[in-house]
Every structure is written in C-alpha cells, then in structure tokens.
Design a protein around this motif. Structure first.
Motif, PDB file in Angstrom:
ATOM      1  N   GLY A  59       0.805  -1.205   0.000  1.00 34.89           N
ATOM      2  CA  GLY A  59       0.000   0.000   0.000  1.00 34.89           C
ATOM      3  C   GLY A  59       0.841   1.258   0.000  1.00 34.89           C
ATOM      4  O   GLY A  59       0.308   2.370   0.007  1.00 34.89           O
ATOM      5  N   ILE A  60       2.176   1.100   0.001  1.00 31.05           N
ATOM      6  CA  ILE A  60       3.083   2.244   0.035  1.00 31.05           C
ATOM      7  C   ILE A  60       4.082   2.088  -1.101  1.00 31.05           C
ATOM      8  O   ILE A  60       5.099   1.394  -0.977  1.00 31.05           O
ATOM      9  N   ASP A  61       3.811   2.690  -2.235  1.00 31.02           N
ATOM     10  CA  ASP A  61       4.739   2.621  -3.355  1.00 31.02           C
ATOM     11  C   ASP A  61       5.950   3.518  -3.139  1.00 31.02           C
ATOM     12  O   ASP A  61       7.059   3.200  -3.584  1.00 31.02           O
ATOM     13  N   ASP A  62       5.748   4.650  -2.486  1.00 35.01           N
ATOM     14  CA  ASP A  62       6.828   5.611  -2.235  1.00 35.01           C
ATOM     15  C   ASP A  62       7.136   5.622  -0.743  1.00 35.01           C
ATOM     16  O   ASP A  62       6.492   6.313   0.044  1.00 35.01           O
ATOM     17  N   SER A  63       8.135   4.848  -0.339  1.00 37.82           N
ATOM     18  CA  SER A  63       8.482   4.751   1.078  1.00 37.82           C
ATOM     19  C   SER A  63       8.940   6.079   1.659  1.00 37.82           C
ATOM     20  O   SER A  63       8.790   6.322   2.868  1.00 37.82           O
ATOM     21  N   SER A  64       9.477   6.959   0.796  1.00 40.77           N
ATOM     22  CA  SER A  64       9.996   8.231   1.297  1.00 40.77           C
ATOM     23  C   SER A  64       8.894   9.154   1.794  1.00 40.77           C
ATOM     24  O   SER A  64       9.173  10.174   2.422  1.00 40.77           O
ATOM     25  N   ALA A  65       7.635   8.801   1.532  1.00 38.63           N
ATOM     26  CA  ALA A  65       6.533   9.585   2.089  1.00 38.63           C
ATOM     27  C   ALA A  65       6.384   9.362   3.591  1.00 38.63           C
ATOM     28  O   ALA A  65       5.742  10.169   4.280  1.00 38.63           O
ATOM     29  N   PHE A  66       6.996   8.267   4.108  1.00 36.11           N
ATOM     30  CA  PHE A  66       6.822   7.923   5.524  1.00 36.11           C
ATOM     31  C   PHE A  66       8.126   7.693   6.277  1.00 36.11           C
ATOM     32  O   PHE A  66       8.134   7.702   7.502  1.00 36.11           O
ATOM     33  N   PHE A  67       9.216   7.473   5.555  1.00 35.95           N
ATOM     34  CA  PHE A  67      10.520   7.350   6.207  1.00 35.95           C
ATOM     35  C   PHE A  67      11.601   7.881   5.283  1.00 35.95           C
ATOM     36  O   PHE A  67      11.622   7.553   4.089  1.00 35.95           O
ATOM     37  N   GLN A  68      12.512   8.696   5.857  1.00 35.17           N
ATOM     38  CA  GLN A  68      13.667   9.164   5.101  1.00 35.17           C
ATOM     39  C   GLN A  68      14.875   9.260   6.014  1.00 35.17           C
ATOM     40  O   GLN A  68      14.761   9.636   7.193  1.00 35.17           O
ATOM     41  N   CYS A  69      16.014   8.926   5.445  1.00 36.44           N
ATOM     42  CA  CYS A  69      17.309   9.131   6.082  1.00 36.44           C
ATOM     43  C   CYS A  69      17.976  10.313   5.393  1.00 36.44           C
ATOM     44  O   CYS A  69      18.070  10.338   4.156  1.00 36.44           O
ATOM     45  N   THR A  70      18.418  11.283   6.183  1.00 36.40           N
ATOM     46  CA  THR A  70      19.012  12.498   5.620  1.00 36.40           C
ATOM     47  C   THR A  70      20.344  12.785   6.298  1.00 36.40           C
ATOM     48  O   THR A  70      20.437  12.731   7.531  1.00 36.40           O
ATOM     49  N   LEU A  71      21.365  13.096   5.501  1.00 39.68           N
ATOM     50  CA  LEU A  71      22.695  13.423   6.008  1.00 39.68           C
ATOM     51  C   LEU A  71      22.916  14.936   5.943  1.00 39.68           C
ATOM     52  O   LEU A  71      22.388  15.614   5.066  1.00 39.68           O
ATOM     53  N   TYR A  72      23.713  15.444   6.868  1.00 33.81           N
ATOM     54  CA  TYR A  72      24.097  16.854   6.816  1.00 33.81           C
ATOM     55  C   TYR A  72      25.396  17.053   7.578  1.00 33.81           C
ATOM     56  O   TYR A  72      25.828  16.181   8.361  1.00 33.81           O
ATOM     57  N   THR A  73      26.021  18.177   7.334  1.00 32.19           N
ATOM     58  CA  THR A  73      27.237  18.567   8.054  1.00 32.19           C
ATOM     59  C   THR A  73      26.925  19.804   8.867  1.00 32.19           C
ATOM     60  O   THR A  73      26.347  20.775   8.357  1.00 32.19           O
ATOM     61  N   GLY A  74      27.271  19.774  10.151  1.00 32.55           N
ATOM     62  CA  GLY A  74      26.971  20.890  11.032  1.00 32.55           C
ATOM     63  C   GLY A  74      27.692  22.161  10.628  1.00 32.55           C
ATOM     64  O   GLY A  74      28.787  22.124  10.060  1.00 32.55           O
ATOM     65  N   ASN A  75      27.056  23.314  10.928  1.00 29.24           N
ATOM     66  CA  ASN A  75      27.696  24.600  10.642  1.00 29.24           C
ATOM     67  C   ASN A  75      27.725  25.526  11.859  1.00 29.24           C
ATOM     68  O   ASN A  75      28.213  26.653  11.761  1.00 29.24           O
ATOM     69  N   GLY A  76      27.202  25.073  13.015  1.00 25.91           N
ATOM     70  CA  GLY A  76      27.261  25.875  14.227  1.00 25.91           C
ATOM     71  C   GLY A  76      26.329  27.065  14.251  1.00 25.91           C
ATOM     72  O   GLY A  76      26.385  27.881  15.179  1.00 25.91           O
ATOM     73  N   SER A  77      25.438  27.175  13.251  1.00 27.56           N
ATOM     74  CA  SER A  77      24.515  28.310  13.177  1.00 27.56           C
ATOM     75  C   SER A  77      23.082  27.790  13.045  1.00 27.56           C
ATOM     76  O   SER A  77      22.851  26.651  12.619  1.00 27.56           O
ATOM     77  N   ASN A  78      22.120  28.625  13.389  1.00 26.75           N
ATOM     78  CA  ASN A  78      20.723  28.257  13.195  1.00 26.75           C
ATOM     79  C   ASN A  78      20.475  27.952  11.718  1.00 26.75           C
ATOM     80  O   ASN A  78      20.866  28.720  10.840  1.00 26.75           O
ATOM     81  N   ARG A  79      19.817  26.828  11.449  1.00 28.32           N
ATOM     82  CA  ARG A  79      19.632  26.447  10.047  1.00 28.32           C
ATOM     83  C   ARG A  79      18.508  25.434   9.933  1.00 28.32           C
ATOM     84  O   ARG A  79      18.028  24.875  10.916  1.00 28.32           O
ATOM     85  N   SER A  80      18.086  25.159   8.671  1.00 27.45           N
ATOM     86  CA  SER A  80      17.059  24.168   8.380  1.00 27.45           C
ATOM     87  C   SER A  80      17.674  23.023   7.587  1.00 27.45           C
ATOM     88  O   SER A  80      18.562  23.233   6.755  1.00 27.45           O
ATOM     89  N   ILE A  81      17.181  21.816   7.847  1.00 22.35           N
ATOM     90  CA  ILE A  81      17.583  20.618   7.122  1.00 22.35           C
ATOM     91  C   ILE A  81      16.383  20.132   6.325  1.00 22.35           C
ATOM     92  O   ILE A  81      15.279  20.002   6.868  1.00 22.35           O
ATOM     93  N   THR A  82      16.594  19.851   5.037  1.00 24.17           N
ATOM     94  CA  THR A  82      15.510  19.432   4.152  1.00 24.17           C
ATOM     95  C   THR A  82      15.639  17.949   3.837  1.00 24.17           C
ATOM     96  O   THR A  82      16.709  17.485   3.425  1.00 24.17           O
ATOM     97  N   ASN A  83      14.553  17.207   4.042  1.00 26.19           N
ATOM     98  CA  ASN A  83      14.488  15.829   3.577  1.00 26.19           C
ATOM     99  C   ASN A  83      14.273  15.842   2.068  1.00 26.19           C
ATOM    100  O   ASN A  83      13.409  16.561   1.571  1.00 26.19           O
ATOM    101  N   THR A  84      15.047  15.024   1.352  1.00 26.86           N
ATOM    102  CA  THR A  84      15.072  15.157  -0.109  1.00 26.86           C
ATOM    103  C   THR A  84      14.696  13.863  -0.826  1.00 26.86           C
ATOM    104  O   THR A  84      15.240  13.547  -1.880  1.00 26.86           O
ATOM    105  N   GLY A  85      13.783  13.087  -0.257  1.00 25.66           N
ATOM    106  CA  GLY A  85      13.308  11.888  -0.934  1.00 25.66           C
ATOM    107  C   GLY A  85      12.366  12.236  -2.068  1.00 25.66           C
ATOM    108  O   GLY A  85      12.177  13.404  -2.421  1.00 25.66           O
ATOM    109  N   HIS A  86      11.727  11.205  -2.640  1.00 31.21           N
ATOM    110  CA  HIS A  86      10.778  11.446  -3.728  1.00 31.21           C
ATOM    111  C   HIS A  86       9.618  12.317  -3.255  1.00 31.21           C
ATOM    112  O   HIS A  86       9.055  13.097  -4.012  1.00 31.21           O
ATOM    113  N   SER A  87       9.246  12.152  -1.996  1.00 27.30           N
ATOM    114  CA  SER A  87       8.166  12.948  -1.415  1.00 27.30           C
ATOM    115  C   SER A  87       8.730  13.882  -0.355  1.00 27.30           C
ATOM    116  O   SER A  87       9.707  13.554   0.325  1.00 27.30           O
TER     117      SER A  87
END
Length: 352
Positions: free
Chosen positions: A5-33
C-alpha cells in the motif's frame, strides 16, 4: 490485492545526512516525497555525541537520548521546529557542531489522537500522532502504577515493536523495548540504552501481547509509575514498507539471509541471546554494498566500520561471521524500506 500500500516509502521514512555549521539552520528531507517528520532521530557520525530523539507529540526542543537513562530535557539550541519538508536546528554541538557530520532518521505519523487509557486502575490522559498507513504511532501517556494498564496505540493492527521511555526520571529511566520476534514474546524485554541480552520478566509488558487497539503494561516504574509521563513509539508491520522479525546466526561469511519483502533503507539489529550493541545501518551513509558503516543506539560513539551486510532488493544478507551473525545466536531486527520489492503497479526493486 496489491503487494504494497506504500509505493513511495519516502513519504513515511527518510534518512538524511548533513554537516553541522554551528549556526541556526534548516535541514531538508530530499526523498521522492516531501516529508514533514513527526519523529526525528539524530546522531553525530564523525564525533562522539549522544543519540537525540525529538517528536511532535512532546514538542520540538524536548529531547531524549536512546543511550541514556536521563529524563527528558529542553534544548532551546537543539531541534527547534519541525517543518513541512524537514526540521530546524539551533547551535548545539550535539546536533550541529561546525564541521561534524550527522545522520537523521525521520518517520511520518501525522494524525493527532487523544483520549484516556483503559484497563485496570485509574484512567489517564494520553495524546499522540499516528499513521495507520505506515503502521507508526507516537503516544505520550501517564502511568497509573497498576498492573494491566492498557494504552491505546491507534494503529488498527497489533504492533510488533514498541519502545518506551519515562520522561521525568533518570533513576527509573531505562528504555523498555517490546519486540514480538523474541522467543517469549511479551514476557521478554530489551533495553535500548543497554547491550544486555533479553530479559524474561512480566513486570514490564505483563506477558500480554499487544492487540489491534492497545498495548498492556505492568506496574514497573520504567513503564508505569503513577502520574509519571512516558513516550511510546509503536510500529506495526506493513507489507513492502516495514518488517520486525528475528533470525539465528550461522557463523559463516556466507551469512544468514533475512527476507523483508523490500529493499531496505534502514535496519537496526540486536542480539537477544547475549550482550551486544544495537547496530544501525542505512542506505545514505553507505549507498553501496557491502554496508559496513555502523552506529549504535546504545552508545554515544562515532560511527565505525566493522560488520558487513548487503541490502538486497528483497531483504538483508550477512557477509561476515561475527557480531550479529554468530553461529546459533538469536537476534531481532527492525527494518524500513527504500522501495518495496514490487510496487502496486508491478514495478520491481533493484539491488545496488
């Protein structure tokens, strides 16, 4: 009937990598959804830092650590908000140190629920967020100190994996884990913050398997002290998206194969017959087979390379004879999909 019933798993689970910058910031999940997370689990990769878990039910800035018994804490410089496609961070070294690499694991629930608990003893209020499609709910409940206290999980199917944490105490603050793949089911429990083998004791889950509506707890203070707050993360299996099972190691480099019915995005392993870590693998830190970059849910250590597993189009294959594939030893696993083995329209997954 469709395979999943879930063709696009990224609509419900995503793993996202980032590198810290020590400042206030936003992280975006970039899956299909776009994924607005309801639970975000953060871990430093290149430095020793605690595992931090944040969820929408307790509220952004309210963190707990899987490798500690510590009570919930407010981190105004931690995860500060959940966004429509990710989350916002403050300047805390634990999750945003300049130059440190991090991983985030993100789950979607999304529908608010609330009510009163049931079973023996006094009823207590609970709140939560749930996705019946993904088989995931977050429930914040109050204990009542009575055996047979039943907590609604709203999944519409019996969960096979639950982990819960007392929020107001460190002296009774062990994470208690139910995994229905263990040999004695709800008589057994594990502790997410510890390396120990499974324990058989009805004082946590009362030897009562979860039903399609509730899970049952005993009077032990780690799960049910009167008027103390707890958070429970509940997971039911969904074909093509999640699988929570067990296996026995074969001690061979041509290791055990675990059928999941999907190409995994994330897998957690834990030995139940002896003491060993909670090992965590994913498809972003290690895009190609073999997966040999691991983190541990029960320690603050940086990632290391040791175990080797392959993520296949329909499951997991061990390619080492150590740790989580020792001959005759028993293990449980928790797995989430990158792609179903076959979509509802008949498109197959492919292994890397």
């Amino acid at each position: 009937m469709a395979y999943t019933g879930i063709d696009d798993s990224s609509a419900f689970f995503q793993c996202t990598l980032y590198t810290g910058n020590g400042s206030n910031r936003s992280i975006t999940n970039t899956g299909h959804s776009d994924l607005q997370p309801d639970l975000t689990w953060l871990k430093a990769r290149s430095e020793s830092e605690y595992n931090f878990l944040y969820d929408v039910v307790r509220g952004a800035t309210k963190g707990v650590s899987s490798d500690l018994t510590a009570a919930e804490a407010t981190y105004n410089d931690g995860l500060t908000a959940f966004g429509s496609d990710g989350f916002s961070l403050g300047t805390s070294n634990g999750i945003n140190r300049n130059g440190t690499t991090y991983v985030s694991w993100n789950w979607k629930a999304g529908t608010s629920v609330s009510g009163n608990t049931t079973g023996s003893g006094s009823a207590k209020a609970y709140t939560g967020s749930v996705s019946t499609t993904a088989g995931f709910s977050i429930i914040r409940y109050l204990g009542n100190g009575t055996d047979g206290h039943t907590i609604p999980h709203h999944l519409g199917a019996a969960p096979r994996w639950i982990f819960t944490k007392r929020l107001d105490s460190s002296t009774a603050g062990d994470w208690t884990v139910l995994h229905m793949g263990m040999s004695s089911g709800a008589s057994d429990f594990l502790e997410l913050n510890a390396v120990g083998a499974k324990q058989t004791n009805i004082a946590r889950w009362r030897n009562t398997a979860p039903s399609s509506t509730v899970f049952t707890i005993a009077s032990n203070a780690t799960v049910n002290a009167d008027d103390s707050p707890y958070i429970a993360y509940c997971f039911a299996e969904k074909q093509g998206f999640s699988k929570f099972g067990s296996y026995t190691g074969n001690g061979n480099a041509n290791g055990t194969f675990i059928y999941t019915g999907f190409k995994p995005a994330m897998v957690i392993f834990k030995q139940t017959s002896g003491g060993n870590h909670w090992y965590m693998f994913d498809n972003k830190r290690n895009p190609f087979n073999p997966k040999n970059i691991m983190l541990k849910a029960d320690t603050n250590g940086a990632e290391s390379t040791d175990l080797q597993v392959d993520f296949l189009s329909n499951g997991i294959k061990y390619v080492t004879n150590d740790h989580n594939n020792s001959n005759g030893q028993t293990y449980v696993y928790m797995a989430f999909a990158e792609n179903p083995f076959v979509t509802s329209t008949g498109i197959p997954a492919t292994a890397r």
